[in-house]
Design a protein around this motif. Structure first.
Motif, PDB file in Angstrom:
ATOM      1  N   ASN A  32       4.160  -0.101  -0.945  1.00  0.00           N
ATOM      2  CA  ASN A  32       4.651   1.031  -1.480  1.00  0.00           C
ATOM      3  C   ASN A  32       6.133   1.205  -1.381  1.00  0.00           C
ATOM      4  OD1 ASN A  32       1.987   2.239  -1.889  1.00  0.00           O
ATOM      5  ND2 ASN A  32       1.713   2.932   0.191  1.00  0.00           N
TER       6      ASN A  32
ATOM      7  N   GLY B 217       5.391   2.459  -8.120  1.00  0.00           N
ATOM      8  CA  GLY B 217       5.596   2.615  -6.861  1.00  0.00           C
ATOM      9  C   GLY B 217       4.834   2.199  -5.742  1.00  0.00           C
ATOM     10  N   GLY B 218       3.928   0.923  -6.264  1.00  0.00           N
ATOM     11  CA  GLY B 218       3.166   0.266  -5.577  1.00  0.00           C
ATOM     12  C   GLY B 218       2.927  -1.147  -6.113  1.00  0.00           C
TER      13      GLY B 218
ATOM     14  N   ALA C 250       0.892   0.327   2.842  1.00  0.00           N
ATOM     15  CA  ALA C 250      -0.273   1.312   2.900  1.00  0.00           C
ATOM     16  C   ALA C 250      -1.057   1.267   4.058  1.00  0.00           C
ATOM     17  CB  ALA C 250      -0.986   1.426   1.597  1.00  0.00           C
TER      18      ALA C 250
ATOM     19  N   SER D 181       0.410   0.387 -10.825  1.00  0.00           N
ATOM     20  CA  SER D 181       0.592   1.740 -10.197  1.00  0.00           C
ATOM     21  C   SER D 181       2.187   1.648  -9.978  1.00  0.00           C
ATOM     22  CB  SER D 181      -0.072   2.095  -8.989  1.00  0.00           C
ATOM     23  OG  SER D 181      -1.477   2.222  -9.097  1.00  0.00           O
TER      24      SER D 181
ATOM     25  N   THR E 272      -1.214  -3.564   0.326  1.00  0.00           N
ATOM     26  CA  THR E 272      -0.476  -2.731  -0.747  1.00  0.00           C
ATOM     27  C   THR E 272       0.764  -2.153  -0.337  1.00  0.00           C
ATOM     28  OG1 THR E 272      -2.709  -1.733  -1.780  1.00  0.00           O
ATOM     29  CG2 THR E 272      -0.613  -0.596  -2.109  1.00  0.00           C
TER      30      THR E 272
END
Length: 130
Positions: free
Chosen positions: A41, A68-69, A104, A66, A39
Motif C-alpha cells: 500500500n 494506492g496498492g 497490508a 486498485s 499487498t
C-alpha cells in the motif's frame, strides 16, 4: 527504490535467500523461494500508474487495479536461491518528501518450491522513497 527521473521511479522487491540456510527449506542445499504473495500500500497522491513485472524465473499476478496498492502473487516452480528479485514496479511520481509504503497486514506469504512456509523467519524492510 531507483532514482526519480522524468517523473518516474522504479521499486524493486528482493529477498536474500542466503540469510538463514534452513534445513527445512531445500535440505542441505541453499534455501530457495518458490512463492511470494503480498499487498503493498502507498499514497496514491504520491505514486500512481504502477507498471509491474515479475522477477526472473517468476510468473503470476501483479494486480495494479486498485489506486494506492499493488498485489503480487508470484511463483517459481524450481525455486530461486541467493538474492532474488521477486518483482519490480515503475510508478509515476507526484509531490516531494519521504514516502514509506506499507505491506497490508496479514498479506505477506513466503514459501519454497515444495510449499514449505518460511514467512515467520523473514524480516521485511521497506526503504522510504525520498
Amino acid at each position: 527504490w531507483g532514482a526519480i527521473a522524468a517523473g518516474k521511479v522504479t521499486m524493486t522487491v528482493k529477498i536474500d535467500m542466503a540469510a538463514i540456510n534452513d534445513p527445512a527449506n531445500n535440505g542441505s542445499a541453499p534455501d530457495r523461494i518458490g512463492a511470494f504473495q503480498g499487498t503493498l500500500n502507498f499514497p496514491a497522491s504520491r505514486l500512481s500508474n504502477a507498471a509491474c513485472n515479475s522477477g526472473s524465473g517468476f510468473s503470476g499476478v501483479l494486480n495494479t487495479a486498485s489506486a494506492g496498492g499493488v498485489t503480487a502473487v508470484v511463483t517459481n516452480t524450481t525455486g530461486a536461491p541467493g538474492v532474488v528479485t521477486l518483482f519490480t514496479c515503475t510508478f509515476d511520481v507526484a509531490g516531494t518528501g519521504p514516502t514509506t509504503p506499507t505491506w497490508a497486514a496479514g498479506s505477506l506469504l513466503f514459501g519454497d518450491q515444495t510449499g514449505f512456509d518460511f514467512g515467520s523467519k523473514v524480516d521485511v524492510i521497506i526503504a522510504s522513497l525520498p
